[in-house]
Design a protein around this motif. Structure first.
Motif, PDB file in Angstrom:
ATOM      1  N   GLU A  84     -31.865 -17.291  -0.557  1.00  0.00           N
ATOM      2  CA  GLU A  84     -30.986 -17.077  -1.713  1.00  0.00           C
ATOM      3  C   GLU A  84     -29.685 -16.409  -1.304  1.00  0.00           C
ATOM      4  O   GLU A  84     -28.810 -16.172  -2.130  1.00  0.00           O
ATOM      5  CB  GLU A  84     -31.672 -16.177  -2.743  1.00  0.00           C
ATOM      6  CG  GLU A  84     -32.933 -16.748  -3.338  1.00  0.00           C
ATOM      7  CD  GLU A  84     -33.956 -15.656  -3.638  1.00  0.00           C
ATOM      8  OE1 GLU A  84     -33.804 -14.978  -4.663  1.00  0.00           O
ATOM      9  OE2 GLU A  84     -34.884 -15.472  -2.834  1.00  0.00           O
ATOM     10  N   GLU A  85     -29.583 -16.046  -0.025  1.00  0.00           N
ATOM     11  CA  GLU A  85     -28.451 -15.259   0.436  1.00  0.00           C
ATOM     12  C   GLU A  85     -27.151 -16.048   0.295  1.00  0.00           C
ATOM     13  O   GLU A  85     -27.000 -17.100   0.891  1.00  0.00           O
ATOM     14  CB  GLU A  85     -28.682 -14.880   1.904  1.00  0.00           C
ATOM     15  CG  GLU A  85     -27.944 -13.642   2.357  1.00  0.00           C
ATOM     16  CD  GLU A  85     -26.668 -13.992   3.067  1.00  0.00           C
ATOM     17  OE1 GLU A  85     -25.655 -13.347   2.795  1.00  0.00           O
ATOM     18  OE2 GLU A  85     -26.679 -14.909   3.890  1.00  0.00           O
ATOM     19  N   PRO A  86     -26.173 -15.581  -0.498  1.00  0.00           N
ATOM     20  CA  PRO A  86     -24.955 -16.348  -0.708  1.00  0.00           C
ATOM     21  C   PRO A  86     -23.834 -15.955   0.251  1.00  0.00           C
ATOM     22  O   PRO A  86     -22.766 -16.539   0.211  1.00  0.00           O
ATOM     23  CB  PRO A  86     -24.564 -15.975  -2.142  1.00  0.00           C
ATOM     24  CG  PRO A  86     -25.026 -14.566  -2.285  1.00  0.00           C
ATOM     25  CD  PRO A  86     -26.222 -14.390  -1.363  1.00  0.00           C
ATOM     26  N   HIS A  87     -24.067 -14.963   1.106  1.00  0.00           N
ATOM     27  CA  HIS A  87     -22.968 -14.413   1.913  1.00  0.00           C
ATOM     28  C   HIS A  87     -22.816 -15.086   3.273  1.00  0.00           C
ATOM     29  O   HIS A  87     -22.015 -14.647   4.090  1.00  0.00           O
ATOM     30  CB  HIS A  87     -23.157 -12.903   2.106  1.00  0.00           C
ATOM     31  CG  HIS A  87     -23.579 -12.170   0.876  1.00  0.00           C
ATOM     32  ND1 HIS A  87     -22.843 -12.196  -0.290  1.00  0.00           N
ATOM     33  CD2 HIS A  87     -24.667 -11.396   0.604  1.00  0.00           C
ATOM     34  CE1 HIS A  87     -23.473 -11.462  -1.221  1.00  0.00           C
ATOM     35  NE2 HIS A  87     -24.572 -10.981  -0.703  1.00  0.00           N
ATOM     36  N   ARG A  88     -23.593 -16.107   3.511  1.00  0.00           N
ATOM     37  CA  ARG A  88     -23.540 -16.820   4.804  1.00  0.00           C
ATOM     38  C   ARG A  88     -23.574 -15.847   5.978  1.00  0.00           C
ATOM     39  O   ARG A  88     -22.783 -15.938   6.911  1.00  0.00           O
ATOM     40  CB  ARG A  88     -22.312 -17.726   4.876  1.00  0.00           C
ATOM     41  CG  ARG A  88     -22.411 -18.862   3.872  1.00  0.00           C
ATOM     42  CD  ARG A  88     -21.167 -19.744   3.851  1.00  0.00           C
ATOM     43  NE  ARG A  88     -21.155 -20.589   2.667  1.00  0.00           N
ATOM     44  CZ  ARG A  88     -21.644 -21.826   2.627  1.00  0.00           C
ATOM     45  NH1 ARG A  88     -22.163 -22.372   3.687  1.00  0.00           N
ATOM     46  NH2 ARG A  88     -21.614 -22.524   1.507  1.00  0.00           N
ATOM     47  N   THR A  89     -24.466 -14.872   5.886  1.00  0.00           N
ATOM     48  CA  THR A  89     -24.753 -13.838   6.906  1.00  0.00           C
ATOM     49  C   THR A  89     -23.592 -12.883   7.217  1.00  0.00           C
ATOM     50  O   THR A  89     -23.715 -12.019   8.064  1.00  0.00           O
ATOM     51  CB  THR A  89     -25.256 -14.439   8.244  1.00  0.00           C
ATOM     52  OG1 THR A  89     -24.184 -15.122   8.898  1.00  0.00           O
ATOM     53  CG2 THR A  89     -26.416 -15.394   8.029  1.00  0.00           C
ATOM     54  N   LEU A  90     -22.460 -13.028   6.497  1.00  0.00           N
ATOM     55  CA  LEU A  90     -21.301 -12.171   6.786  1.00  0.00           C
ATOM     56  C   LEU A  90     -21.593 -10.692   6.525  1.00  0.00           C
ATOM     57  O   LEU A  90     -20.976  -9.817   7.119  1.00  0.00           O
ATOM     58  CB  LEU A  90     -20.096 -12.598   5.947  1.00  0.00           C
ATOM     59  CG  LEU A  90     -19.295 -13.798   6.470  1.00  0.00           C
ATOM     60  CD1 LEU A  90     -18.196 -14.165   5.477  1.00  0.00           C
ATOM     61  CD2 LEU A  90     -18.696 -13.498   7.837  1.00  0.00           C
ATOM     62  N   PHE A  91     -22.529 -10.403   5.611  1.00  0.00           N
ATOM     63  CA  PHE A  91     -22.822  -9.005   5.280  1.00  0.00           C
ATOM     64  C   PHE A  91     -24.036  -8.468   6.019  1.00  0.00           C
ATOM     65  O   PHE A  91     -24.483  -7.359   5.768  1.00  0.00           O
ATOM     66  CB  PHE A  91     -23.034  -8.831   3.762  1.00  0.00           C
ATOM     67  CG  PHE A  91     -21.806  -9.070   2.925  1.00  0.00           C
ATOM     68  CD1 PHE A  91     -20.553  -9.204   3.509  1.00  0.00           C
ATOM     69  CD2 PHE A  91     -21.894  -9.155   1.542  1.00  0.00           C
ATOM     70  CE1 PHE A  91     -19.423  -9.429   2.743  1.00  0.00           C
ATOM     71  CE2 PHE A  91     -20.762  -9.381   0.759  1.00  0.00           C
ATOM     72  CZ  PHE A  91     -19.532  -9.520   1.363  1.00  0.00           C
ATOM     73  N   GLY A  92     -24.590  -9.247   6.903  1.00  0.00           N
ATOM     74  CA  GLY A  92     -25.727  -8.779   7.677  1.00  0.00           C
ATOM     75  C   GLY A  92     -27.041  -8.904   6.933  1.00  0.00           C
ATOM     76  O   GLY A  92     -27.107  -9.462   5.834  1.00  0.00           O
ATOM     77  N   ASN A  93     -28.097  -8.346   7.530  1.00  0.00           N
ATOM     78  CA  ASN A  93     -29.452  -8.522   7.036  1.00  0.00           C
ATOM     79  C   ASN A  93     -29.968  -7.369   6.200  1.00  0.00           C
ATOM     80  O   ASN A  93     -31.068  -7.419   5.673  1.00  0.00           O
ATOM     81  CB  ASN A  93     -30.394  -8.694   8.233  1.00  0.00           C
ATOM     82  CG  ASN A  93     -30.815 -10.137   8.379  1.00  0.00           C
ATOM     83  OD1 ASN A  93     -30.523 -10.947   7.501  1.00  0.00           O
ATOM     84  ND2 ASN A  93     -31.490 -10.455   9.453  1.00  0.00           N
TER      85      ASN A  93
END
Ligand code: HEC
Ligand code: HEC
Ligand code: HEC
Ligand code: HEC
Ligand code: HEC
Ligand code: HEC
Ligand code: HEC
Length: 257
Positions: free
Chosen positions: A168-177
């Motif tokens: 569901e993560e919408p940040h394409r990993t830019l904000f980390g885990n």
């Protein structure tokens, strides 16, 4: 999922301060659990899905014991969808069902609430000594870590949010885990958050485009649709506004398939 595997049971164990492996099951039934169901009046109608069991209390209640997980599992053991979806795969190892799935509720329409803290409170009966020691150190670590915001508890901090929610993560990993550093478990909304102005030119700091933006599609399709020629893919603001990615300024709604 490895991290999660070692998490079950931690709280109960920590509270006991026990250093050995105890199979701890969270029984929510309380002292009344010993009463035979025959003596009980149903506290309310069953959920719609279980209405067919209205005359078969023992399908779920074992007399003098209460709700037994094995009763639920006997009908629900092979739910492929549940066990193969990352955020519900934990069902394979929980040994209690009632904390999140209630019955006899009024109105009986919403039998499921996701209780994240319960994930930790539920002990895994087969957790060995080493695993329990790991869990305990995780708990000590979490309770010594200041909570990043008031909407999360130190118990919840022990969970690896990303292991269940990456889909569901919408940040394409830019904000980390470390989802918990910004999010609560009640809602993905962050009340105090205000999106930067549409006049911002630093969209790319927080957003990365869909994969097609980094392929030929960008030159051949996206640029033409937007009617903008001399532009880098990183200049999101030249083709997008902040209301929606699919509402291209001056062009209108565009959804590529
Ligand atoms: C589909 C499973 C299911 C069936 C069938 C069922 N129950 Fe329950 N019942 C539960 C669950 C789960 C709880 C725990 C309380 C909760 O979370 O809603 C419960 C709780 C209760 C309680 C409250 C005391 C306790 O043990 O927590 C009573 C009393 C009760 N049920 C009576 C009945 C009677 C009488 C019937 C048959 C008419 C019945 N139930 C049929 C699932 C069931
Ligand atoms: C006699 C078999 C049986 C037993 C026992 C049983 N269930 Fe079910 N349950 C069903 C059926 C059939 C459905 C409806 C179809 C489906 O979702 O698989 C259902 C539906 C559900 C649903 C989906 C509810 C919804 O509204 O869609 C949940 C959650 C659930 N059961 C949990 C439990 C729990 C927890 C217990 C034990 C307290 C339990 N079940 C006991 C047969 C059973
Ligand atoms: C920590 C909370 C939690 C526990 C404990 C838990 N569940 Fe669930 N369960 C959920 C959530 C959340 C869903 C997903 C509901 C949704 O899709 O909206 C779910 C879904 C289900 C479904 C599928 C419902 C559907 O609509 O298809 C079944 C069946 C089910 N659980 C049975 C069980 C059984 C049996 C147990 C005990 C062995 C159990 N659950 C323990 C939270 C829990
Ligand atoms: C074991 C898997 C698991 C872990 C770990 C987990 N969650 Fe969840 N979470 C779920 C399930 C299942 C649901 C209910 C179904 C859904 O909405 O995806 C849920 C629901 C949510 C929701 C509500 C979504 C909505 O729109 O109603 C939020 C917010 C959330 N989780 C945040 C978190 C955060 C933050 C963490 C870490 C502190 C976390 N979760 C850890 C499984 C998990
Ligand atoms: C640096 C802070 C930060 C981190 C870390 C973070 N997020 Fe977010 N996330 C946000 C903000 C801010 C929003 C927008 C909230 C709002 O609109 O109220 C958001 C929104 C969301 C939404 C809602 C999207 C929508 O449009 O409905 C989901 C889902 C989400 N985040 C999941 C995650 C997951 C999963 C993780 C971890 C893998 C994560 N986030 C990590 C800041 C963060
Ligand atoms: C400081 C970080 C940050 C900057 C800078 C930023 N955004 Fe966002 N934006 C977010 C977060 C967090 C969300 C909510 C999570 C998500 O949907 O990705 C979001 C959501 C969005 C959405 C989705 C709205 C929706 O509900 O579907 C769009 C569109 C958007 N931003 C466009 C832009 C554009 C265009 C710019 C530059 C003008 C920009 N953003 C600059 C952080 C930022
Ligand atoms: C040359 C103009 C242009 C630039 C620059 C640009 N985009 Fe796009 N973008 C488009 C167009 C046109 C579409 C819709 C059609 C398509 O997919 O090409 C789109 C679609 C999208 C979508 C929606 C994809 C979907 O699944 O519907 C997202 C998200 C997006 N862009 C994000 C970004 C981000 C983030 C940046 C900056 C890193 C960016 N774009 C830069 C023109 C652009």
């Amino acid at each position: 999922m490895k991290r999660l595997e070692i998490i079950y049971g931690v709280l109960t164990l920590g509270a006991l301060g026990a250093g050995f492996a105890l199979p701890i099951v969270v029984h929510r039934e309380g002292p009344d659990a010993a009463i035979g169901w025959q003596d009980m009046v149903s506290p309310g109608p069953l959920s719609e899905a279980h209405a067919f069991l209205a005359n078969d209390c023992t399908a779920c209640h074992t007399p003098h014991v209460g709700i037994e997980t094995s009763n639920c599992v006997s009908c629900h053991a092979n739910n492929e969808k549940l066990l193969s979806t990352p955020d519900t795969a934990f069902h394979a190892s929980v040994d209690s069902c009632v904390g999140c799935h209630t019955e006899h509720a009024m109105p009986p329409s919403t039998p499921t609430t996701m209780d994240h803290e319960l994930l930790i409170a539920i002990a895994r009966a087969d957790a060995d000594e080493g695993t329990l020691a790991l869990i305990e150190s995780l708990r000590v670590h979490a309770s010594a870590t200041p909570t990043p915001h008031a909407r999360i508890t130190s118990t919840e901090l022990m969970l690896d949010c990303a292991s269940c929610h990456t889909n569901e993560e919408p940040h394409r990993t830019l904000f980390g885990n470390n989802c918990a550093s910004c999010h609560s478990t009640a809602s993905w909304r962050i009340p105090e958050y205000r999106h930067p102005s549409p006049q911002s030119t630093s969209c790319v700091q927080c957003h990365s485009g869909p994969p097609s933006h980094y392929m030929g599609h960008f030159e051949m399709v996206s640029k033409r649709i937007a009617g903008v020629e001399h532009v880098e893919v990183t200049d999101c603001f030249k083709c997008h506004r902040t209301n929606s990615w699919n509402e291209i300024p001056g062009i209108g709604w565009y959804k590529h398939h």
